[in-house]
Design a protein around this motif. Structure first.
Motif, PDB file in Angstrom:
ATOM      1  N   ALA A 129       0.772  -1.130  -0.055  1.00 16.18           N
ATOM      2  CA  ALA A 129       0.087  -0.009  -0.073  1.00 16.18           C
ATOM      3  C   ALA A 129       0.902   1.061  -0.194  1.00 16.18           C
ATOM      4  CB  ALA A 129      -0.795  -0.175   1.104  1.00 16.18           C
ATOM      5  N   GLN A 130       2.006   1.255   0.821  1.00 16.46           N
ATOM      6  CA  GLN A 130       2.852   2.042   0.852  1.00 16.46           C
ATOM      7  C   GLN A 130       3.359   2.651  -0.842  1.00 16.46           C
ATOM      8  OE1 GLN A 130       3.466   3.762   3.818  1.00 16.46           O
ATOM      9  NE2 GLN A 130       4.793   5.175   2.680  1.00 16.46           N
ATOM     10  N   ASP A 131       3.696   1.557  -1.306  1.00 21.22           N
ATOM     11  CA  ASP A 131       4.398   1.469  -2.445  1.00 21.22           C
ATOM     12  C   ASP A 131       3.273   2.222  -3.544  1.00 21.22           C
ATOM     13  OD1 ASP A 131       6.273   1.221  -4.449  1.00 21.22           O
ATOM     14  OD2 ASP A 131       5.863  -0.953  -4.917  1.00 21.22           O
ATOM     15  N   MET A 132       2.148   1.736  -3.565  1.00 19.01           N
ATOM     16  CA  MET A 132       0.996   2.475  -4.236  1.00 19.01           C
ATOM     17  C   MET A 132       0.976   3.922  -4.075  1.00 19.01           C
ATOM     18  SD  MET A 132      -2.058  -0.120  -4.410  1.00 19.01           S
ATOM     19  CE  MET A 132      -2.582  -0.195  -2.752  1.00 19.01           C
ATOM     20  N   ARG A 133       1.173   4.345  -2.986  1.00 15.16           N
ATOM     21  CA  ARG A 133       1.009   5.699  -2.464  1.00 15.16           C
ATOM     22  C   ARG A 133       2.304   6.624  -3.039  1.00 15.16           C
ATOM     23  NH1 ARG A 133       1.851   8.395   2.607  1.00 15.16           N
ATOM     24  NH2 ARG A 133       0.528  10.091   1.879  1.00 15.16           N
ATOM     25  N   LYS A 145     -10.062   6.335   6.349  1.00 18.07           N
ATOM     26  CA  LYS A 145     -10.386   7.675   7.106  1.00 18.07           C
ATOM     27  C   LYS A 145      -9.331   7.681   8.356  1.00 18.07           C
ATOM     28  CE  LYS A 145     -14.167  10.348   8.664  1.00 18.07           C
ATOM     29  NZ  LYS A 145     -14.519  11.345   7.662  1.00 18.07           N
ATOM     30  N   TYR A 146      -9.173   6.392   9.003  1.00 19.50           N
ATOM     31  CA  TYR A 146      -8.426   6.467  10.118  1.00 19.50           C
ATOM     32  C   TYR A 146      -6.964   6.855   9.598  1.00 19.50           C
ATOM     33  CZ  TYR A 146      -6.161   4.740  14.212  1.00 19.50           C
ATOM     34  OH  TYR A 146      -5.612   4.636  15.540  1.00 19.50           O
ATOM     35  N   ALA A 147      -6.440   6.141   8.512  1.00 17.97           N
ATOM     36  CA  ALA A 147      -5.137   6.517   8.111  1.00 17.97           C
ATOM     37  C   ALA A 147      -5.053   8.176   7.698  1.00 17.97           C
ATOM     38  CB  ALA A 147      -4.932   5.875   6.854  1.00 17.97           C
ATOM     39  N   LYS A 148      -6.101   8.738   7.131  1.00 14.70           N
ATOM     40  CA  LYS A 148      -5.861  10.189   6.900  1.00 14.70           C
ATOM     41  C   LYS A 148      -5.700  10.854   8.287  1.00 14.70           C
ATOM     42  CE  LYS A 148      -7.577  10.955   2.286  1.00 14.70           C
ATOM     43  NZ  LYS A 148      -8.782  10.953   1.534  1.00 14.70           N
ATOM     44  N   LYS A 149      -6.265  10.428   9.209  1.00 15.52           N
ATOM     45  CA  LYS A 149      -6.268  11.189  10.512  1.00 15.52           C
ATOM     46  C   LYS A 149      -5.047  10.999  11.410  1.00 15.52           C
ATOM     47  CE  LYS A 149      -9.729  14.194  10.151  1.00 15.52           C
ATOM     48  NZ  LYS A 149     -11.164  13.927  10.198  1.00 15.52           N
ATOM     49  N   ASN A 150      -4.855   9.580  11.522  1.00 16.18           N
ATOM     50  CA  ASN A 150      -3.764   9.033  12.438  1.00 16.18           C
ATOM     51  C   ASN A 150      -2.621   8.444  11.997  1.00 16.18           C
ATOM     52  OD1 ASN A 150      -5.583   9.554  14.762  1.00 16.18           O
ATOM     53  ND2 ASN A 150      -6.611   8.159  13.457  1.00 16.18           N
ATOM     54  N   ALA A 151      -2.483   7.914  10.619  1.00 13.59           N
ATOM     55  CA  ALA A 151      -1.147   7.367  10.168  1.00 13.59           C
ATOM     56  C   ALA A 151      -0.303   8.136   9.500  1.00 13.59           C
ATOM     57  CB  ALA A 151      -1.513   6.346   9.252  1.00 13.59           C
ATOM     58  N   ALA A 152       1.095   8.259  10.098  1.00 12.05           N
ATOM     59  CA  ALA A 152       2.169   8.993   9.711  1.00 12.05           C
ATOM     60  C   ALA A 152       2.315   8.932   8.205  1.00 12.05           C
ATOM     61  CB  ALA A 152       3.126   8.968  10.465  1.00 12.05           C
ATOM     62  N   ASN A 153       2.255   7.390   7.891  1.00 13.78           N
ATOM     63  CA  ASN A 153       2.492   7.024   6.677  1.00 13.78           C
ATOM     64  C   ASN A 153       1.259   7.117   5.547  1.00 13.78           C
ATOM     65  OD1 ASN A 153       1.397   4.913   7.396  1.00 13.78           O
ATOM     66  ND2 ASN A 153       2.864   3.527   7.032  1.00 13.78           N
ATOM     67  N   GLY A 154       0.248   7.460   6.113  1.00 20.02           N
ATOM     68  CA  GLY A 154      -0.845   7.490   5.169  1.00 20.02           C
ATOM     69  C   GLY A 154      -1.413   6.124   4.754  1.00 20.02           C
ATOM     70  N   VAL A 155      -1.213   5.168   5.749  1.00 14.80           N
ATOM     71  CA  VAL A 155      -1.614   3.849   5.407  1.00 14.80           C
ATOM     72  C   VAL A 155      -2.235   2.950   6.482  1.00 14.80           C
ATOM     73  CG1 VAL A 155      -0.914   1.567   4.640  1.00 14.80           C
ATOM     74  CG2 VAL A 155      -0.115   3.306   3.290  1.00 14.80           C
ATOM     75  N   PHE A 156      -3.342   2.378   6.477  1.00 10.09           N
ATOM     76  CA  PHE A 156      -3.773   1.849   7.864  1.00 10.09           C
ATOM     77  C   PHE A 156      -4.258   0.475   7.159  1.00 10.09           C
ATOM     78  CE2 PHE A 156      -5.900   0.175  11.449  1.00 10.09           C
ATOM     79  CZ  PHE A 156      -4.884   0.447  12.404  1.00 10.09           C
ATOM     80  N   PRO A 174      -1.089  13.519  -3.674  1.00  4.86           N
ATOM     81  CA  PRO A 174      -1.223  12.715  -2.443  1.00  4.86           C
ATOM     82  C   PRO A 174      -2.198  11.806  -2.208  1.00  4.86           C
ATOM     83  CG  PRO A 174      -1.668  15.001  -1.933  1.00  4.86           C
ATOM     84  CD  PRO A 174      -1.530  15.062  -3.228  1.00  4.86           C
ATOM     85  N   THR A 175      -2.155  10.582  -1.639  1.00  9.40           N
ATOM     86  CA  THR A 175      -3.225   9.768  -1.460  1.00  9.40           C
ATOM     87  C   THR A 175      -2.853   9.281   0.006  1.00  9.40           C
ATOM     88  OG1 THR A 175      -2.034   7.893  -2.292  1.00  9.40           O
ATOM     89  CG2 THR A 175      -3.706   9.298  -3.716  1.00  9.40           C
ATOM     90  N   CYS A 176      -4.208   8.555   0.513  1.00  6.88           N
ATOM     91  CA  CYS A 176      -3.964   7.621   1.793  1.00  6.88           C
ATOM     92  C   CYS A 176      -4.650   6.379   1.481  1.00  6.88           C
ATOM     93  CB  CYS A 176      -4.866   8.140   2.723  1.00  6.88           C
ATOM     94  SG  CYS A 176      -3.904   9.470   3.565  1.00  6.88           S
ATOM     95  N   VAL A 177      -4.114   5.326   1.985  1.00  5.03           N
ATOM     96  CA  VAL A 177      -4.839   4.212   1.542  1.00  5.03           C
ATOM     97  C   VAL A 177      -5.366   3.470   2.976  1.00  5.03           C
ATOM     98  CG1 VAL A 177      -4.247   2.006   0.612  1.00  5.03           C
ATOM     99  CG2 VAL A 177      -2.789   3.995  -0.281  1.00  5.03           C
ATOM    100  N   GLY A 178      -6.485   2.690   2.860  1.00  2.80           N
ATOM    101  CA  GLY A 178      -7.150   1.767   3.880  1.00  2.80           C
ATOM    102  C   GLY A 178      -7.067   0.440   3.284  1.00  2.80           C
ATOM    103  N   VAL A 179      -6.760  -0.391   4.143  1.00  8.21           N
ATOM    104  CA  VAL A 179      -6.772  -1.967   3.600  1.00  8.21           C
ATOM    105  C   VAL A 179      -7.624  -2.706   4.636  1.00  8.21           C
ATOM    106  CG1 VAL A 179      -5.893  -3.894   2.897  1.00  8.21           C
ATOM    107  CG2 VAL A 179      -4.587  -1.680   2.421  1.00  8.21           C
ATOM    108  N   ALA A 180      -8.536  -3.598   4.330  1.00  9.19           N
ATOM    109  CA  ALA A 180      -9.269  -4.482   4.941  1.00  9.19           C
ATOM    110  C   ALA A 180     -10.058  -5.370   4.386  1.00  9.19           C
ATOM    111  CB  ALA A 180     -10.375  -3.635   5.773  1.00  9.19           C
ATOM    112  N   SER A 181     -10.850  -6.069   5.031  1.00 17.22           N
ATOM    113  CA  SER A 181     -11.289  -7.559   4.289  1.00 17.22           C
ATOM    114  C   SER A 181     -12.692  -7.096   3.881  1.00 17.22           C
ATOM    115  CB  SER A 181     -11.725  -8.609   5.447  1.00 17.22           C
ATOM    116  OG  SER A 181     -12.242  -8.261   6.597  1.00 17.22           O
ATOM    117  N   THR A 182     -13.243  -6.112   3.979  1.00 15.02           N
ATOM    118  CA  THR A 182     -14.530  -5.642   3.315  1.00 15.02           C
ATOM    119  C   THR A 182     -14.375  -4.097   2.949  1.00 15.02           C
ATOM    120  OG1 THR A 182     -15.616  -4.704   5.165  1.00 15.02           O
ATOM    121  CG2 THR A 182     -15.800  -7.076   4.884  1.00 15.02           C
ATOM    122  N   LYS A 183     -15.056  -3.874   1.881  1.00 16.13           N
ATOM    123  CA  LYS A 183     -15.222  -2.312   1.390  1.00 16.13           C
ATOM    124  C   LYS A 183     -15.533  -1.509   2.587  1.00 16.13           C
ATOM    125  CE  LYS A 183     -16.253  -2.585  -3.471  1.00 16.13           C
ATOM    126  NZ  LYS A 183     -17.477  -1.992  -4.278  1.00 16.13           N
TER     127      LYS A 183
END
Length: 418
Positions: free
Chosen positions: A117-121, A148-159, A131-140
DNA sequence: TCTGGGGTCCTAGGACCC
DNA sequence: TCTGGGGTCCTAGGACCC
């Protein structure tokens, strides 16, 4: 596993691409007709400028803080979007372009999702500059939440939600009104019933949610609990209804310019129909006054007519549209907006024929449309068009602060001097 | 003076069929 | 006194998304 890639402050970021001096400065982008704020850079958000804020009401704030204001430039945003999506498309065989600034990407079977995900960004940032942020999980729904969490809390923009603890962390952090599918009404209702976080919703009583929200609610509960119910849609299905409408730059009273606007909107609808290779069997025209002007007499006129056989021919649609418009137009009002909707859409090769067709030379018109689309595709929109669209364009949008079409118009290409 | 534009899905209820 | 059972289609309205 799904990734949701969402561009940060997309329109504002596009405006910055070719004007790097705007980096670090507050920027807002206005809606069509320069009405209200539809995108803000982080700096503008920090000033307290709200989404949807009305431009003339925040004039002072804008002047005080030297906020850079742009009219919306959809030609630019659309082009940048397609470049971003093309780059993302190189990361997985399955991608769903969900909106102009968001994509779901199937990462099932991929290893080390965090670094992927980091690589995609980084690639999007490097290749396009957005600039983008990426969220990854098992459902949409969870991927949305992770984003949303990555945008607010993840320094690397990925969660990545890949453990129960992380799912709990995100859902307990997230307000219920921010869950994908919970809008204003349901959000209020949830709060009134003491559900304040996404976590509480995920653990709410099924039958109670089912009674209030029906299958949509039940699906949402499952999605929040890692049972995927919403599939990736790689191929956009064709539209069931197509609408083109605009507010006028100024209020209009006369039939003439309004009819030109309607004819132009019809042309756009017909182009969209032909692009998806379909025809419409119903045409709706509407026009109305400005409901914000409380002292003006108000009028909303609308009429739908059946098209037999279904058609996507601009000349034919305009002819019908102008007849329809005549019947709803009333003298003595200050009109603000007009629009066209085509519906009852069918595939262009599945049209119900009629026995007594008033047009006997359809194949000729169809060739004419092909040629028009080809010329306009190559030489630019409206290079060849129907004259009833008019030339004075008294109805045209207010767009006082539009940036150049840097990437789609040779005449406006960035020039660099020494 | 000035307030955007373009979509989808679901449900309930009415009208109709055998 | 008592009045079946099983469907479809259409529309309006409500909710949501970007």
């Amino acid at each position: 596993m799904f990734a949701l890639v969402d561009c940060n402050n997309f329109y504002a970021s596009c405006e910055r691409l070719f004007q790097p001096k705007l980096e670090g400065l507050p920027i807002v982008v206005l809606s069509n007709n320069d009405g209200c704020v539809i995108a803000r850079s982080n700096e503008a958000k920090a000033l307290g400028i709200k989404m949807g804020a009305i431009a003339f009401e925040i004039k002072e704030l804008i002047e005080t803080h030297q906020v850079r204001v742009f009219s919306s430039n959809y030609a630019l945003y659309g082009d940048i979007s397609s470049r971003v999506m093309a780059t993302l498309g190189t990361f997985s065989p399955r991608i769903e372009v969900y909106s102009i600034d968001e994509s779901f990407i199937d990462l099932t079977g991929f290893g080390n999702l965090e670094s992927y995900a980091q690589d995609m960004r980084e690639t999007v940032k490097q290749n396009i500059g957005i600039p983008t942020c990426v969220g990854v999980a098992s459902t949409k729904t969870l991927a949305k939440a992770a984003n949303k969490y990555a945008k607010k809390n993840a320094a690397n923009g990925v969660f990545v939600i890949d453990t129960e603890a992380k799912r709990e962390l995100v859902l307990k952090w997230m307000e219920v009104g921010d869950v994908w599918g919970i809008g204003r009404k349901l959000g209020k209702w949830m709060l009134a019933n003491n559900i304040t976080t996404a976590w509480e919703l995920a653990n709410a009583d099924k039958s109670w949610i089912g009674a209030k929200m029906g299958v949509i609610g039940l699906r949402m509960l499952k999605e929040l609990n890692e049972i995927a119910c919403i599939a990736l849609e790689e191929y956009p299905s064709s539209k069931k209804q197509i609408c083109t409408s605009r507010s006028f730059g100024t209020k209009l009273q006369e039939y003439g310019p309004i009819s030109e606007a309607v004819a132009t909107h019809v042309s756009r609808c017909a182009e969209k129909l032909r692009r998806q290779k379909s025809c419409a069997a119903q045409l709706t025209i509407f026009m109305h006054t400005n409901s914000f002007r409380a002292n003006d007499p108000q009028y909303y006129g609308s009429i739908s007519i059946a098209l037999t056989p279904a058609t996507n021919d601009t000349t034919e649609l305009i002819r019908y549209a102008l007849v329809a418009l005549k019947s709803v137009f009333k003298e003595g009002y200050n009109y603000k907006k007009a629009g066209v909707i085509v519906s009852e859409i069918v595939s262009e090769n599945q049209i119900q024929q009629v026995l007594f067709d008033s047009r006997t030379d359809r194949h000729k018109y169809s060739k004419l449309m092909d040629v028009m689309d080809q010329i306009n595709g190559k030489m630019g929109r409206d290079k060849v068009r129907i004259a009833s669209g008019g030339f004075a364009r008294k109805w045209k949008l207010r767009q006082e602060m539009k940036s150049p079409n840097f990437t789609t118009n040779m005449g406006e290409i960035l020039s660099v001097s020494n």
